[in-house]
Scaffold this active site. Sequence first.
Site, short mmCIF file in Angstrom:
data_model
loop_
_atom_site.label_atom_id
_atom_site.label_comp_id
_atom_site.label_asym_id
_atom_site.label_seq_id
_atom_site.Cartn_x
_atom_site.Cartn_y
_atom_site.Cartn_z
N ASP A 28 -74.10 20.79 22.16
CA ASP A 28 -73.07 20.23 23.06
C ASP A 28 -71.71 20.81 22.72
O ASP A 28 -70.98 20.25 21.93
CB ASP A 28 -73.10 18.72 22.92
CG ASP A 28 -72.25 17.99 23.95
OD1 ASP A 28 -71.77 18.63 24.90
OD2 ASP A 28 -72.08 16.78 23.80
N GLU B 80 -63.30 17.09 26.50
CA GLU B 80 -64.35 16.39 27.25
C GLU B 80 -64.93 15.24 26.43
O GLU B 80 -65.41 14.26 27.00
CB GLU B 80 -65.46 17.37 27.62
CG GLU B 80 -66.50 16.83 28.63
CD GLU B 80 -67.67 16.09 28.00
OE1 GLU B 80 -68.38 15.40 28.74
OE2 GLU B 80 -67.88 16.20 26.76
N GLU B 81 -64.86 15.37 25.11
CA GLU B 81 -65.54 14.39 24.23
C GLU B 81 -64.70 13.16 23.94
O GLU B 81 -65.10 12.31 23.16
CB GLU B 81 -65.95 15.06 22.91
CG GLU B 81 -66.92 16.22 23.06
CD GLU B 81 -68.32 15.79 23.45
OE1 GLU B 81 -68.53 14.59 23.74
OE2 GLU B 81 -69.20 16.65 23.50
N GLU C 3 -73.83 21.92 30.43
CA GLU C 3 -74.10 20.88 29.45
C GLU C 3 -75.58 20.95 29.05
O GLU C 3 -76.42 21.39 29.83
CB GLU C 3 -73.85 19.49 30.07
CG GLU C 3 -72.38 19.14 30.27
CD GLU C 3 -71.77 18.47 29.04
OE1 GLU C 3 -72.42 18.44 27.98
OE2 GLU C 3 -70.63 17.98 29.16
N ASP D 201 -64.59 21.86 23.52
CA ASP D 201 -64.38 21.00 22.36
C ASP D 201 -65.71 20.44 21.85
O ASP D 201 -66.74 20.51 22.54
CB ASP D 201 -63.42 19.84 22.69
CG ASP D 201 -63.94 18.93 23.79
OD1 ASP D 201 -64.54 19.45 24.77
OD2 ASP D 201 -63.74 17.71 23.70
N HIS E 234 -74.22 15.40 19.50
CA HIS E 234 -73.43 14.44 18.71
C HIS E 234 -74.12 14.03 17.42
O HIS E 234 -73.65 13.12 16.75
CB HIS E 234 -73.09 13.17 19.50
CG HIS E 234 -72.30 13.44 20.74
ND1 HIS E 234 -71.65 12.46 21.42
CD2 HIS E 234 -72.04 14.58 21.43
CE1 HIS E 234 -71.04 12.98 22.49
NE2 HIS E 234 -71.27 14.28 22.51
N HIS F 151 -67.19 22.71 28.61
CA HIS F 151 -66.07 22.29 27.75
C HIS F 151 -66.19 22.98 26.40
O HIS F 151 -67.30 23.25 25.91
CB HIS F 151 -66.03 20.77 27.60
CG HIS F 151 -67.20 20.15 26.90
ND1 HIS F 151 -67.29 20.05 25.53
CD2 HIS F 151 -68.34 19.57 27.40
CE1 HIS F 151 -68.41 19.43 25.20
NE2 HIS F 151 -69.07 19.14 26.31
#
Lengths: 359, 359
Positions: free
Chosen positions: A99, A129-130, A158, A74, A335, A72
């Site tokens: 990430d 995705e987030e 990932e 984003d 994150h 992903h």
Amino acid sequence: MPDTVLDLTLDGPALTAALVDFRSVSGEEKPLADAIEQALRALPHLTVDRHGNNIVARTFLGRRERVVLAGHIDTVPIADNLPSRLDENGILWGCGTSDMKSGVAVQLRIAATVPEPNRDLTFVFYDNEEVAADLNGLGHVATAHPDWLEGDFAILLEPSDAQVEGGCQGTLRVLLRTAGERAHSARSWMGSNAIHAAGPILARLAAYEPRRPVIDGLEYHEGLNAVRIEGGVANNVIPDACTVVVNYRYAPDLSPAEAEAHVREVFADCPITEFVVDDHSNAAMPGLSHPAAAAFMEAVGGTAKPKFGWTDVARFSALGVPAVNYGPADPLFAHKRDEHVAIEKIVHCENRLRDWLTA
Amino acid sequence: MPDTVLDLTLDGPALTAALVDFRSVSGEEKPLADAIEQALRALPHLTVDRHGNNIVARTFLGRRERVVLAGHIDTVPIADNLPSRLDENGILWGCGTSDMKSGVAVQLRIAATVPEPNRDLTFVFYDNEEVAADLNGLGHVATAHPDWLEGDFAILLEPSDAQVEGGCQGTLRVLLRTAGERAHSARSWMGSNAIHAAGPILARLAAYEPRRPVIDGLEYHEGLNAVRIEGGVANNVIPDACTVVVNYRYAPDLSPAEAEAHVREVFADCPITEFVVDDHSNAAMPGLSHPAAAAFMEAVGGTAKPKFGWTDVARFSALGVPAVNYGPADPLFAHKRDEHVAIEKIVHCENRLRDWLTA
């Protein structure tokens, strides 16, 4: 050429830094999707398709197997951690380093440097995705163009600390409701207590022995838990309703139907008046016994680990494509404000994948 | 004389109608309290005291026993059911007819017509019974002037359908908290589930056999019930806290301390991390074995019944005064739009009390 075009001749760490500095918080991926599409269309060995801000690029070399590399594009919101910064110890810091723009950089490097892979390749770059599951770009592509995702084996880049994490456990959430009859609590024998009726449910949960099945050599670990409970009308009223919210995390040898049947069986003797499936995401088989996966494991080395949480590999699994997580960064820092990746891991993952795909 | 003065020469039903039409919703009792005080001060055999809007009038005749007749003068909000209306069947309709201006009328009639009772009498008229416990006028008098409430036996003229209801059960509310440790529900073995820990509490409650002790010839009926339960953090988190709210309604042979000790004992083996007494109101002994009560029972006739819910008789019990409910109206219609009382019951109650106090 516009300024925003990505230079795929940069090495993996430099490309990661360029991607990190190309901000793409969920919902704002279009400029980066445009740049990725433009860069991939410049590669003559790839056929490029686009659905929304999701880019799919494929080789059609007639190989016996097809491998999907997905990531992903984003990130979570920026937390005062951009632009990226490379320190003297070879650590690249910044939002998305872990990430998962280091993984996206590896995808793009393989796309650019392996024009004649030994297996046909499909590269998937997707958005959102987030955020909420219904916005997830991989899900949108799977619904609109499932053929774009066909393959024998999928790798989601990932963060997994350059270790293979196989499949993922499924997650089923059910609401178990009990009923009773209201009465004043000073005359409780005139009613029937719905909270008391939930006692056997909690007793079953406390006594439950979760399975730890070994699948493709990976030991999974299930769990059946109450995550919420709520009941009551007023402090002087015998309650006529109670709800226990139960979450079943199950190993990938169970189908969604089998998982639901199991939960129904566990509580079969409890006085449940309503059994509501509130949410259900299937598990994903690790698929490590597949020849492509076995060759991949041999190429990347190390020991595969089971994935307990739910990830997008389950979307591939639902399409019949075994899938694993394999990305350069340490997921523990995803994150976080101090998100980072060791650049040697980026190079390591890129090289292992290239070795496997060119052997 | 002002218009508002009450005419105590009216008969019981007419006085009830006058009181009903003299609006006195909780918080607005002052005019009615003024009128009652004025009417009682006109009676030379009574000594009248006032605390706020609470009026206490007493005889001091040197009798061997003192009987307290108590009633609240407030009503719930008017529900389009005033002024009062007497129908052709002898039913008086209107807000407060049942709860409890028919009882207050009986008190005032006895005060006016029995100047030389065979027992010294104390008449208590108090405010704010229909709202929060901390506003209750009887409680305020009990705190400020406990001597005003002294007596051998108390009768609360709350609606009881002209039957004697003895004492009342106590009510104890406790919060039972369990604890755990949070973890992602995909890795539940890393945590500890506080909702599962509440299972034994519910099992004890479901298996609990309430006592039905016979006290002074009345069979009480206890109850131990969960009235609320709450736990959970998020749908993917093993919860670290759960609270069960338990209500114990107990018979008047237990003191408040004994009631609390009993509840602690019931849950002694449960994994409770916190036991919080959230609310506690003592029970009231029926006191029917007291000579004054026995004579009263003989005079009014019928069979006494136990009172299961909590009432203000418990305030007398806490002061060491056995107490019963005995009022003319049917309690089932209290607080209802179609509140009413049969006027023959008003006359009946007044006559029985007068007979007893003049025999």
